[in-house]
Design a protein around this motif. Sequence first.
Motif, short mmCIF file in Angstrom:
data_model
loop_
_atom_site.label_atom_id
_atom_site.label_comp_id
_atom_site.label_asym_id
_atom_site.label_seq_id
_atom_site.Cartn_x
_atom_site.Cartn_y
_atom_site.Cartn_z
N CYS A 86 -76.70 -9.62 11.47
CA CYS A 86 -75.99 -8.35 11.43
C CYS A 86 -75.52 -7.95 12.83
CB CYS A 86 -76.89 -7.27 10.84
SG CYS A 86 -76.11 -5.63 10.74
N GLY A 87 -76.41 -8.09 13.82
CA GLY A 87 -76.07 -7.74 15.20
C GLY A 87 -74.93 -8.58 15.74
N TYR A 88 -74.94 -9.88 15.46
CA TYR A 88 -73.88 -10.77 15.91
C TYR A 88 -72.53 -10.36 15.31
CZ TYR A 88 -76.70 -14.35 18.28
OH TYR A 88 -77.49 -15.03 19.16
N GLN A 89 -72.54 -10.05 14.01
CA GLN A 89 -71.29 -9.68 13.36
C GLN A 89 -70.77 -8.33 13.86
OE1 GLN A 89 -69.60 -11.74 11.66
NE2 GLN A 89 -71.20 -13.29 11.48
N MET A 90 -71.67 -7.40 14.13
CA MET A 90 -71.24 -6.11 14.68
C MET A 90 -70.69 -6.28 16.09
SD MET A 90 -71.42 -3.95 12.34
CE MET A 90 -70.96 -2.57 13.38
N ALA A 91 -71.29 -7.21 16.84
CA ALA A 91 -70.76 -7.51 18.18
C ALA A 91 -69.36 -8.09 18.05
CB ALA A 91 -71.68 -8.50 18.89
#
Length: 219
Positions: free
Chosen positions: A208-213
């Motif tokens: 999730c964090g990677y995609q939000m980045a």
Amino acid sequence: MLLTLVCISVAVAHGVDANTQQFLQANQGLAIGPFLYIGAKHMVTGYDHLLFLLGVIFFLFRTRDILIYVSLFTLGHSLTLFFGVLGNIAVNAYLIDAIIGLSVVYKGFDNLGGFQKLFGWQPDTKMAVLVFGLFHGLGLATKLQDFDLPEHDLWKNLLAFNVGVELGQFLALFFILILLSFWRRFDSYFSFAVLTNTLLMAAGLVLCGYQMAGYVLTK
């Protein structure tokens, strides 16, 4: 180092390799075999989908239950895959993939009994799998929408792609269930259940964090 990881994540966010991109951009007609292969390959290599399915079946011991939950997931992602592409429903791929990451977090949290412990209630697990299946299918649709697929025979190619996804899902589940069946013979399966599902949640948070980045970097 963190910036490098984020950039790599942005580069592979859509999970389509160079050869597949080249084919999808060049294809102009009916291509049942290639779309079957692409769909199966995407599911077998789609770690976000596989992590969610692992969470779904982790505490399912009866074949009937596994079939019910997997069927609900299949129904969900099949619907949004077809209607997403054919209806040209435009959604941000990074946000959808972030929600898919959260689906992994949800399943790990649910397996740990987190809803009962923290909130005193339990979501409908079948409905949750169906709903997240809809998001997973929308994620598949966004990957195909990146390419200007010809309208002629599009529904047939989509059907082949979806059948490929199901074949890939069946193959992946087959090996996952073999491994789980072997592990379940030992007491460590339940001893490490908390750790396993905690790691599942952590993996979902990372996804999730990677995609939000990626979403932020491409704004």
